[in-house]
Design a protein around this motif. Sequence first.
Motif, PDB file in Angstrom:
ATOM      1  N   SER A  40       0.872   9.583  -2.980  1.00  0.00           N
ATOM      2  CA  SER A  40       1.408  10.665  -2.154  1.00  0.00           C
ATOM      3  C   SER A  40       2.924  10.586  -1.997  1.00  0.00           C
ATOM      4  O   SER A  40       3.559  11.551  -1.563  1.00  0.00           O
ATOM      5  N   HIS A 100      -5.284   9.412   7.526  1.00  0.00           N
ATOM      6  CA  HIS A 100      -6.018   8.615   6.548  1.00  0.00           C
ATOM      7  C   HIS A 100      -7.048   7.717   7.222  1.00  0.00           C
ATOM      8  O   HIS A 100      -6.741   6.602   7.625  1.00  0.00           O
ATOM      9  N   LYS A 137      -5.746   7.613  -3.010  1.00  0.00           N
ATOM     10  CA  LYS A 137      -5.680   6.185  -2.714  1.00  0.00           C
ATOM     11  C   LYS A 137      -7.048   5.562  -3.003  1.00  0.00           C
ATOM     12  O   LYS A 137      -8.090   6.129  -2.682  1.00  0.00           O
ATOM     13  N   GLU A 190      -3.012   0.421  -4.133  1.00  0.00           N
ATOM     14  CA  GLU A 190      -3.779   1.625  -3.824  1.00  0.00           C
ATOM     15  C   GLU A 190      -3.845   2.605  -4.994  1.00  0.00           C
ATOM     16  O   GLU A 190      -4.376   3.702  -4.858  1.00  0.00           O
ATOM     17  N   SER A 191      -3.287   2.226  -6.139  1.00  0.00           N
ATOM     18  CA  SER A 191      -3.354   3.074  -7.321  1.00  0.00           C
ATOM     19  C   SER A 191      -3.009   2.227  -8.530  1.00  0.00           C
ATOM     20  O   SER A 191      -2.809   1.012  -8.417  1.00  0.00           O
ATOM     21  N   ASN A 226      -8.662   3.178  -1.710  1.00  0.00           N
ATOM     22  CA  ASN A 226      -9.542   2.805  -0.610  1.00  0.00           C
ATOM     23  C   ASN A 226     -10.455   3.948  -0.188  1.00  0.00           C
ATOM     24  O   ASN A 226     -11.450   3.721   0.506  1.00  0.00           O
ATOM     25  N   GLU A 241       0.826  -1.204   0.000  1.00  0.00           N
ATOM     26  CA  GLU A 241       0.000   0.000   0.000  1.00  0.00           C
ATOM     27  C   GLU A 241       0.863   1.259   0.000  1.00  0.00           C
ATOM     28  O   GLU A 241       0.507   2.278  -0.607  1.00  0.00           O
ATOM     29  N   THR A 262       2.317   1.846  -3.523  1.00  0.00           N
ATOM     30  CA  THR A 262       1.330   2.279  -4.512  1.00  0.00           C
ATOM     31  C   THR A 262       0.547   3.514  -4.081  1.00  0.00           C
ATOM     32  O   THR A 262      -0.432   3.874  -4.737  1.00  0.00           O
ATOM     33  N   ASP A 263       0.962   4.174  -3.018  1.00  0.00           N
ATOM     34  CA  ASP A 263       0.325   5.421  -2.580  1.00  0.00           C
ATOM     35  C   ASP A 263       0.901   6.570  -3.400  1.00  0.00           C
ATOM     36  O   ASP A 263       2.093   6.879  -3.290  1.00  0.00           O
TER      37      ASP A 263
END
Length: 382
Positions: A47, A355, A205, A71-72, A207, A41, A44-45
């Motif tokens: 940010s 988050h 993200k 997450e992306s 989610n 996660e 793949t964030d």
Amino acid sequence: MTRIAKLALADGTVFTGTAFGAEGEVYGEVVFNTSMTGYQEILTDPSYCGQIVTMTYPLIGNYGINAEDSESRGIFLRGFVIRELSPVPSNYRSELTLDEYLKQNSIIGIEGIDTRALVRRIRVQGAMTGVLSTTDLDDDSLIAKAQSSPELVGQDLVQQVMPTENADWSEGLNTLARPTALFSAGCDGNDAERPHVVAIDYGMKLNIPRHLQESGCKVTIAPGTSTAEDILALNPDGIFLSNGPGDPRPLDYATKTIQDLLGKKPVFGICLGMQLLGLASGCDIFKLRFGHRGANQPVLNKATGRVEITTQNHGFAVSTDSLPDNVEVTHINLNDQTAEGIRLTDVPAFGVQYHPEAAAGPHDSHYLFKEFFDMMCTPATS
């Protein structure tokens, strides 16, 4: 055959370790994350765009990689630093090893360095630019490159990670039943009555829209460069401001859009979204020395007095020194007393720096999605 990799910091420090993942050379702001799990996660964030991320937990890769936990659409960080790579994942859901995953996505990794020493240096000196290389192994050359590489401050990284067009979102949380208890006055839960949320995507993200969908909302995703006119043309009941990478202060287009939307529809922002909400409301933003990145950050909810354990990933914060009269702090980070949540008192708008969608965990702050839902479904009072 063992491959050598080196990480050089702008302060002249060089760490030598073993390469994994892709070959090459990258620069970025070197930061650390204290999570024990959730490395996929983190990778793949969006940010983390523009950053080289160090994991403080010593063993990484032990449960592999699977498509469901991304997450992306890809990996946006520039390099990955760990103490020890687990070469054999033990997880029935695993589809790839971490090494294979980084190679597929052209991401350089380095293992076998003293990550405790690196993290201590960042904590004392602050996050700084570094160069990670498997090709240039000359210390002096790498230090010079680190010192001449651009800093993250002042860059607009959002346009590197955001979508380019609107999209409808329909995916919920696969492992949870629909929480119909979230429906409240003004919304009966029928599809035709679901509140329509337009989520402005600055590097969101996945989610987050899953939680918005699961909370009972119809969700449309819009690019971070959308204007207020673009957003209002979609006829939303509420507007969500997403997380995203880097410094919020260069994002004048986003600040202007939010200013034009405030008071017209309820607004909820997360992470970068809260910072942009703060800027649009007249707050100042400052850069943290080394940021908050991890799944174990304690936050005080001032309204309830409860402490929430939260997932965080940010290097900037809203200053509490000179808040406008219509902005109040709702949540406080108990490690350094910085603002973790704000609310506007004159219009329906709020945000949190952490988050609440928390993939992977913790789940203490899921209630914020219900608050946003209720805000959209409660008739406005004059």
